[in-house]
Write an enzyme that holds these catalytic residues in place. Structure first.
Site, mmCIF file in Angstrom:
data_model
loop_
_atom_site.group_PDB
_atom_site.id
_atom_site.type_symbol
_atom_site.label_atom_id
_atom_site.label_comp_id
_atom_site.label_asym_id
_atom_site.label_seq_id
_atom_site.Cartn_x
_atom_site.Cartn_y
_atom_site.Cartn_z
ATOM 1 N N THR A 151 52.809 95.091 -21.857
ATOM 2 C CA THR A 151 53.430 96.350 -22.266
ATOM 3 C C THR A 151 52.849 96.820 -23.588
ATOM 4 O OG1 THR A 151 55.217 95.412 -23.616
ATOM 5 C CG2 THR A 151 55.616 95.624 -21.233
ATOM 6 N N ASP A 152 52.855 98.130 -23.787
ATOM 7 C CA ASP A 152 52.668 98.647 -25.134
ATOM 8 C C ASP A 152 53.888 98.204 -25.941
ATOM 9 O OD1 ASP A 152 51.471 99.970 -27.226
ATOM 10 O OD2 ASP A 152 51.266 101.881 -26.190
ATOM 11 N N ALA A 153 53.840 98.361 -27.243
ATOM 12 C CA ALA A 153 54.891 97.811 -28.098
ATOM 13 C C ALA A 153 56.262 98.364 -27.707
ATOM 14 C CB ALA A 153 54.592 98.131 -29.556
#
Length: 483
Positions: free
Chosen positions: A255-257
């Site tokens: 995932t992105d942050a």
């Protein structure tokens, strides 16, 4: 009553945390020993190569197969060179040169630098097709606006990084290039049918999957036809049906942050975002940059709680942890990276410079840098011509607060070189440049995404396709101003 130790370890095995400062604190090391998948390094963790190597060694001493990741894209997004600017041009410059062999060499060099430091995952390349000139977060991080060109260079970048045993992570699936909002601050919407995504945004992802990319990062963007009201990071239609079944990806989905507003606000916090991402098919959850032991424990507890109340199936979490472990096992097979040419990035940046108009005869100009804010993805990294100028006067101004007559008075009989980033969307930038160029010899240097705007009366318009240290040097040389 504390968490079940086995379930806690299982949950930790899906998490990428982070820590403050140049030395991993005890809690960051201890969590690795207790099963944490790994950490992402940011600029605050990087002082010099020896210090970074010591940090990664300390983490690896806690567990040999820890994942250590970093956003090292070259160009405008650099962590290793955050204090000076990257010695490599970014994707937009490489796309402008359009030499896929060069792109592979540059990314091989970046990967080799990471491998020497003990970093095992490069959260790069950005493979988004930047079709929106107003895009505030992708721009020069993209190889361009043409899907075929972006696809070819994306595959070359992956091949380069992975040739030295560092795992690449192509981002941001299913494509962040058409957005005009930044998912660090809100949830952008790309309201197009899936057929448009397949034609415009997805070819680079198909190319990197064919190239054997080990991981792919999700985008916190909303595509209503696929994701409904939520982001792609929380969508099984995107992560399972599209990415795995239709495009055949078998690697690790990162995932992105989750601290980003595009995810955290949609889920009601980082912990709930982690649960929703896992349920949707993500494997490795990047918490973000602002992380401490308490937050990691909160996220792990949320995952364990979801296993207990039915929001998560244990087999799904075990699958995610297994994929994270498989990524780590692949990176441990890294060999000794080859030596790289020290001038490679600067030579590449020179090839990317484009000059419209006449730059001859710039006799000791006044150099004016127009202030431009950095995105969270970029961080605060030095940019511009300043470090490369041969004893010339340089000033920095805010475009919207500057009177062109004031600049004319400062310049006197000298020509003016105006340096900026994303000038077509910089507040007051176009108006200042046009007013100044109407009465004074002006050369404009665009170090961001150039867009379609051009000043009406400037002597020349120079495009670098990025603002790295290498891009700045190339621009100064092109103008005959380098020291």
């Amino acid at each position: 009553m504390g968490l079940d130790p086995g379930l806690r370890r299982l949950a930790l095995g899906t998490l990428l945390a982070a820590y403050p400062g140049p030395v991993p604190p005890d809690w960051a090391v201890d969590l690795v020993g207790q099963g944490l998948a790994g950490h992402v390094l940011f600029g605050t963790n990087v002082h010099d190569p020896a210090q970074v190597a010591a940090s990664t060694a300390a983490l690896r001493a806690a567990r040999a197969d820890v994942l250590i990741a970093i956003d090292e894209e070259g160009g405008d997004v650099t962590r290793l060179a955050h204090a000076t600017g990257s010695p490599y041009p970014g994707n937009a410059a490489l796309g402008a040169v359009d030499d896929v062999a060069l792109t592979e060499r540059v990314y091989t060099a970046i990967g080799a630098e990471l491998a020497v430091l003990g970093i095992t995952v490069d959260l790069a390349p950005t493979v988004d097709v930047n079709t929106a000139d107003e895009n505030p977060v992708i721009g020069t991080r993209s190889f361009g606006a043409d899907p075929k060109r972006v696809a070819a260079h994306s595959a070359a970048a992956v091949a380069g990084i992975q040739s030295v045993g560092v795992a690449a992570c192509a981002k941001h699936f299913p494509g962040h290039g058409a957005t005009i909002a930044d998912s660090h601050h809100e949830l952008p919407t790309v309201d197009v049918p899936p057929a448009v995504l397949r034609q415009r945004d997805l070819p680079p992802f198909a190319a990197v999957i064919d190239a054997g990319v080990r991981s792919i990062m999700t985008a916190h963007i909303r595509v209503p036809a696929l994701t409904g009201d939520g982001p792609a990071t929380f969508s099984r239609a995107v992560l399972v049906d599209l990415l795995r079944r239709e495009y055949g990806f078998t690697g690790t989905v990162i995932t992105d942050a989750l601290e980003m507003k595009g995810a955290a606000l949609a889920a009601g916090g980082v912990g709930p975002a982690a649960v929703r991402a896992l349920a949707a098919g993500a494997d490795l959850l990047c918490i973000g940059a602002q992380v401490d032991a308490e937050l990691v424990e909160q996220v792990a507890a949320e995952i364990v709680g979801a296993l207990g109340d039915g929001r998560l199936d244990r087999a799904r979490v075990e699958e995610a942890a297994d994929r994270a472990a498989a990524l780590a096992a692949w990176t441990r097979a890294a060999g000794t990276p080859p030596p790289t040419a020290t001038d490679l990035g600067y030579a590449a940046a020179r090839r990317a410079v484009r000059v419209e108009g006449d730059v001859a005869g710039l006799d000791r100009p006044l150099v004016v840098q127009l202030h431009a804010a950095s995105t969270i993805a970029e961080g605060r990294v030095p940019w511009g011509l300043g470090p490369h100028l041969a004893g010339l006067e340089e000033i920095r101004v805010v475009a919207a607060e500057t009177d062109p007559e004031t600049l004319r008075g400062l310049a006197g009989s000298r020509p003016i070189v105006l340096v900026g980033r994303h000038l077509h969307r910089l507040s007051g930038g176009a108006e200042l440049i046009d007013a100044l160029a109407a009465a004074h010899p002006v050369t404009v240097v665009e170090m961001g995404w150039p867009g379609r705007w051009r000043p009406t009366r400037a002597r020349a318009f120079v495009t670098t396709y990025g603002a790295s240290h290498a891009n700045g040097r190339a621009a100064a040389e092109a103008l005959g101003l380098a020291g």
